[in-house]
Design a protein around this motif. Structure first.
Motif, PDB file in Angstrom:
ATOM      1  N   TYR A  49      10.631   6.408  -4.221  1.00 40.90           N
ATOM      2  CA  TYR A  49       9.633   6.644  -3.185  1.00 40.90           C
ATOM      3  C   TYR A  49       8.323   6.808  -3.939  1.00 40.90           C
ATOM      4  CZ  TYR A  49       7.003   8.924   0.522  1.00 40.90           C
ATOM      5  OH  TYR A  49       6.046   9.245   1.446  1.00 40.90           O
ATOM      6  N   ASP A  50       7.404   5.890  -3.716  1.00 43.58           N
ATOM      7  CA  ASP A  50       6.163   5.862  -4.468  1.00 43.58           C
ATOM      8  C   ASP A  50       5.002   5.840  -3.489  1.00 43.58           C
ATOM      9  OD1 ASP A  50       3.946   5.152  -6.078  1.00 43.58           O
ATOM     10  OD2 ASP A  50       5.248   4.088  -7.479  1.00 43.58           O
ATOM     11  N   THR A  51       4.208   6.908  -3.482  1.00 39.53           N
ATOM     12  CA  THR A  51       3.088   6.978  -2.541  1.00 39.53           C
ATOM     13  C   THR A  51       1.969   6.014  -2.920  1.00 39.53           C
ATOM     14  OG1 THR A  51       2.116   8.849  -3.725  1.00 39.53           O
ATOM     15  CG2 THR A  51       3.603   9.359  -1.890  1.00 39.53           C
ATOM     16  N   TYR A  52       2.060   5.433  -4.121  1.00 41.01           N
ATOM     17  CA  TYR A  52       1.136   4.390  -4.544  1.00 41.01           C
ATOM     18  C   TYR A  52       1.885   3.059  -4.565  1.00 41.01           C
ATOM     19  CZ  TYR A  52      -1.649   8.334  -6.023  1.00 41.01           C
ATOM     20  OH  TYR A  52      -2.348   9.497  -6.043  1.00 41.01           O
ATOM     21  N   GLY A  53       2.669   2.827  -3.552  1.00 39.27           N
ATOM     22  CA  GLY A  53       3.588   1.700  -3.510  1.00 39.27           C
ATOM     23  C   GLY A  53       2.968   0.344  -3.713  1.00 39.27           C
ATOM     24  N   ASP A  54       1.703   0.192  -3.346  1.00 37.73           N
ATOM     25  CA  ASP A  54       1.091  -1.113  -3.531  1.00 37.73           C
ATOM     26  C   ASP A  54       0.965  -1.470  -5.011  1.00 37.73           C
ATOM     27  OD1 ASP A  54      -0.804   0.875  -3.921  1.00 37.73           O
ATOM     28  OD2 ASP A  54      -2.440  -0.252  -3.013  1.00 37.73           O
ATOM     29  N   ALA A  55       1.131  -0.491  -5.895  1.00 39.25           N
ATOM     30  CA  ALA A  55       1.072  -0.742  -7.335  1.00 39.25           C
ATOM     31  C   ALA A  55       2.461  -0.987  -7.921  1.00 39.25           C
ATOM     32  CB  ALA A  55       0.422   0.441  -8.050  1.00 39.25           C
ATOM     33  N   ALA A  56       3.509  -0.767  -7.127  1.00 37.31           N
ATOM     34  CA  ALA A  56       4.876  -0.925  -7.621  1.00 37.31           C
ATOM     35  C   ALA A  56       5.299  -2.393  -7.555  1.00 37.31           C
ATOM     36  CB  ALA A  56       5.834  -0.069  -6.794  1.00 37.31           C
ATOM     37  N   PRO A  57       5.896  -2.893  -8.645  1.00 40.67           N
ATOM     38  CA  PRO A  57       6.356  -4.286  -8.625  1.00 40.67           C
ATOM     39  C   PRO A  57       7.624  -4.422  -7.782  1.00 40.67           C
ATOM     40  CG  PRO A  57       6.992  -3.248 -10.670  1.00 40.67           C
ATOM     41  CD  PRO A  57       6.175  -2.237  -9.897  1.00 40.67           C
ATOM     42  N   GLY A  58       7.852  -5.608  -7.290  1.00 44.41           N
ATOM     43  CA  GLY A  58       9.092  -5.887  -6.576  1.00 44.41           C
ATOM     44  C   GLY A  58       8.985  -5.642  -5.089  1.00 44.41           C
ATOM     45  N   PRO A  59       9.965  -6.140  -4.359  1.00 44.16           N
ATOM     46  CA  PRO A  59       9.950  -6.013  -2.900  1.00 44.16           C
ATOM     47  C   PRO A  59      10.302  -4.590  -2.455  1.00 44.16           C
ATOM     48  CG  PRO A  59      11.981  -7.049  -3.611  1.00 44.16           C
ATOM     49  CD  PRO A  59      11.136  -6.861  -4.849  1.00 44.16           C
ATOM     50  N   SER A  60       9.676  -4.181  -1.375  1.00 47.16           N
ATOM     51  CA  SER A  60       9.977  -2.862  -0.817  1.00 47.16           C
ATOM     52  C   SER A  60      11.031  -2.991   0.276  1.00 47.16           C
ATOM     53  CB  SER A  60       8.711  -2.244  -0.228  1.00 47.16           C
ATOM     54  OG  SER A  60       8.269  -3.011   0.887  1.00 47.16           O
ATOM     55  N   ARG A  61      11.558  -1.862   0.680  1.00 46.59           N
ATOM     56  CA  ARG A  61      12.431  -1.812   1.848  1.00 46.59           C
ATOM     57  C   ARG A  61      12.207  -0.486   2.544  1.00 46.59           C
ATOM     58  NH1 ARG A  61      18.754  -0.730   0.421  1.00 46.59           N
ATOM     59  NH2 ARG A  61      18.770  -0.128   2.583  1.00 46.59           N
TER      60      ARG A  61
END
Length: 148
Positions: A49-61
Protein backbone atom coordinates in the motif's frame (compact mmCIF):
# COMPACT_ATOMS: atom_id res chain seq x y z
CA UNK A 1 -3.22 -11.29 0.81
CA UNK A 2 -0.08 -9.92 2.48
CA UNK A 3 0.47 -6.17 2.04
CA UNK A 4 3.57 -4.14 2.95
CA UNK A 5 3.00 -0.87 4.84
CA UNK A 6 6.04 1.42 4.95
CA UNK A 7 6.74 2.93 8.37
CA UNK A 8 7.71 6.43 7.19
CA UNK A 9 4.62 6.72 4.98
CA UNK A 10 2.33 5.75 7.85
CA UNK A 11 4.00 8.35 10.04
CA UNK A 12 4.09 11.07 7.39
CA UNK A 13 0.47 10.49 6.38
CA UNK A 14 -0.56 9.93 10.02
CA UNK A 15 -2.35 6.68 9.28
CA UNK A 16 -3.48 4.41 12.07
CA UNK A 17 -4.44 1.02 10.68
CA UNK A 18 -5.81 -1.58 13.08
CA UNK A 19 -6.72 -5.25 12.96
CA UNK A 20 -10.42 -5.36 12.09
CA UNK A 21 -10.36 -2.24 9.89
CA UNK A 22 -12.24 -2.34 6.61
CA UNK A 23 -9.98 -1.14 3.81
CA UNK A 24 -10.41 -0.06 0.22
CA UNK A 25 -6.83 0.24 -1.03
CA UNK A 26 -5.06 0.52 -4.32
CA UNK A 27 -2.01 -1.71 -3.94
CA UNK A 28 1.10 -1.98 -6.09
CA UNK A 29 3.70 -4.71 -6.59
CA UNK A 30 6.04 -4.66 -3.61
CA UNK A 31 9.69 -3.74 -3.88
CA UNK A 32 10.93 -7.33 -3.91
CA UNK A 33 14.57 -6.29 -3.56
CA UNK A 34 13.74 -4.35 -0.38
CA UNK A 35 11.66 -7.21 1.10
CA UNK A 36 14.48 -9.66 0.27
CA UNK A 37 16.97 -7.33 1.93
CA UNK A 38 14.91 -7.41 5.12
CA UNK A 39 13.98 -11.11 5.17
CA UNK A 40 16.24 -12.80 2.60
CA UNK A 41 14.17 -15.84 1.53
CA UNK A 42 12.17 -16.20 4.77
CA UNK A 43 9.19 -14.11 3.61
CA UNK A 44 7.87 -12.61 0.39
CA UNK A 45 5.26 -9.89 0.39
CA UNK A 46 3.66 -9.48 -3.04
CA UNK A 47 1.85 -6.14 -2.62
CA UNK A 48 2.38 -2.77 -0.97
CA UNK A 49 0.00 0.00 0.00
CA UNK A 50 1.81 3.08 -1.24
CA UNK A 51 0.30 6.53 -0.78
CA UNK A 52 2.68 7.73 -3.50
CA UNK A 53 1.42 5.02 -5.82
CA UNK A 54 1.93 6.97 -9.00
CA UNK A 55 5.68 6.54 -8.37
CA UNK A 56 5.42 2.75 -7.92
CA UNK A 57 6.34 0.60 -10.92
CA UNK A 58 3.99 -2.06 -12.19
CA UNK A 59 0.24 -2.42 -12.43
CA UNK A 60 -1.96 -1.63 -9.46
CA UNK A 61 -5.00 -3.49 -8.22
CA UNK A 62 -7.81 -2.59 -5.88
CA UNK A 63 -8.41 -4.60 -2.73
CA UNK A 64 -11.53 -4.21 -0.60
CA UNK A 65 -11.46 -6.25 2.57
CA UNK A 66 -10.63 -6.48 6.25
CA UNK A 67 -7.27 -6.29 8.00
CA UNK A 68 -7.22 -9.68 9.75
CA UNK A 69 -3.61 -9.62 10.91
CA UNK A 70 -0.84 -7.10 11.43
CA UNK A 71 2.84 -7.66 12.18
CA UNK A 72 5.47 -5.03 12.82
CA UNK A 73 8.74 -5.49 10.94
CA UNK A 74 11.77 -4.56 13.03
CA UNK A 75 15.42 -4.92 12.13
CA UNK A 76 18.86 -4.09 13.48
CA UNK A 77 20.49 -1.20 11.66
CA UNK A 78 24.03 -0.61 10.49
CA UNK A 79 25.74 2.59 9.48
CA UNK A 80 26.83 2.91 5.86
CA UNK A 81 27.99 5.70 3.56
CA UNK A 82 24.31 6.21 2.64
CA UNK A 83 23.20 6.49 6.29
CA UNK A 84 21.47 3.83 8.36
CA UNK A 85 20.27 0.68 6.70
CA UNK A 86 18.90 -2.67 7.82
CA UNK A 87 21.22 -5.59 8.47
CA UNK A 88 20.46 -7.96 5.59
CA UNK A 89 18.10 -10.78 6.56
CA UNK A 90 17.80 -9.67 10.20
CA UNK A 91 14.15 -8.49 10.13
CA UNK A 92 11.82 -9.88 12.77
CA UNK A 93 8.01 -9.99 12.86
CA UNK A 94 5.86 -9.29 15.92
CA UNK A 95 2.07 -9.42 16.01
CA UNK A 96 0.52 -6.05 16.85
CA UNK A 97 -3.01 -4.65 16.95
CA UNK A 98 -2.30 -1.38 15.09
CA UNK A 99 0.34 0.76 13.41
CA UNK A 100 0.68 3.27 16.26
CA UNK A 101 4.32 2.23 16.67
CA UNK A 102 5.14 4.40 13.65
CA UNK A 103 5.01 7.57 15.72
CA UNK A 104 4.57 8.92 19.22
CA UNK A 105 1.33 10.72 19.92
CA UNK A 106 2.59 14.17 20.84
CA UNK A 107 -0.54 16.31 20.90
CA UNK A 108 -4.27 15.68 21.02
CA UNK A 109 -6.34 16.81 18.09
CA UNK A 110 -8.79 19.65 18.67
CA UNK A 111 -11.73 17.31 19.15
CA UNK A 112 -9.74 14.99 21.40
CA UNK A 113 -10.58 12.16 18.99
CA UNK A 114 -8.68 10.94 15.97
CA UNK A 115 -9.50 12.60 12.68
CA UNK A 116 -10.40 10.39 9.73
CA UNK A 117 -8.54 10.35 6.44
CA UNK A 118 -9.88 7.89 3.86
CA UNK A 119 -11.55 6.01 6.70
CA UNK A 120 -8.23 5.66 8.55
CA UNK A 121 -7.46 7.33 11.88
CA UNK A 122 -4.92 10.16 11.92
CA UNK A 123 -2.59 11.29 14.72
CA UNK A 124 0.32 13.68 15.08
CA UNK A 125 3.78 12.14 15.23
CA UNK A 126 7.45 12.81 15.86
CA UNK A 127 10.55 10.66 15.72
CA UNK A 128 14.21 10.79 14.90
CA UNK A 129 17.58 9.36 15.80
CA UNK A 130 21.24 10.13 15.25
CA UNK A 131 22.48 6.61 16.07
CA UNK A 132 21.61 3.23 14.55
CA UNK A 133 18.84 1.44 16.40
CA UNK A 134 19.09 -2.13 17.61
CA UNK A 135 15.43 -2.67 16.83
CA UNK A 136 14.34 -0.12 14.18
CA UNK A 137 10.78 -0.22 12.86
CA UNK A 138 10.72 -0.50 9.06
CA UNK A 139 7.06 -1.18 8.44
CA UNK A 140 4.24 -3.67 8.79
CA UNK A 141 3.00 -6.77 7.05
CA UNK A 142 -0.79 -6.56 6.93
CA UNK A 143 -2.93 -9.59 6.18
CA UNK A 144 -5.96 -8.37 4.25
CA UNK A 145 -8.83 -10.77 3.66
CA UNK A 146 -10.65 -9.61 0.53
CA UNK A 147 -14.43 -9.38 0.56
CA UNK A 148 -16.15 -11.77 -1.78
Amino acid sequence: MLVWLTDWQLAEDRLLISVGDSVDWTVFPSDREWIARLFEDRLMIEWQYDTYGDAAPGPSRNVVGTVTGLQSVRCRQQRSAAGFEPVRGAARLRSVTDTSGSWRRTAPLASGLPATVSRQKMYTFSYGSSEPEEDALYGYAATVTPRE
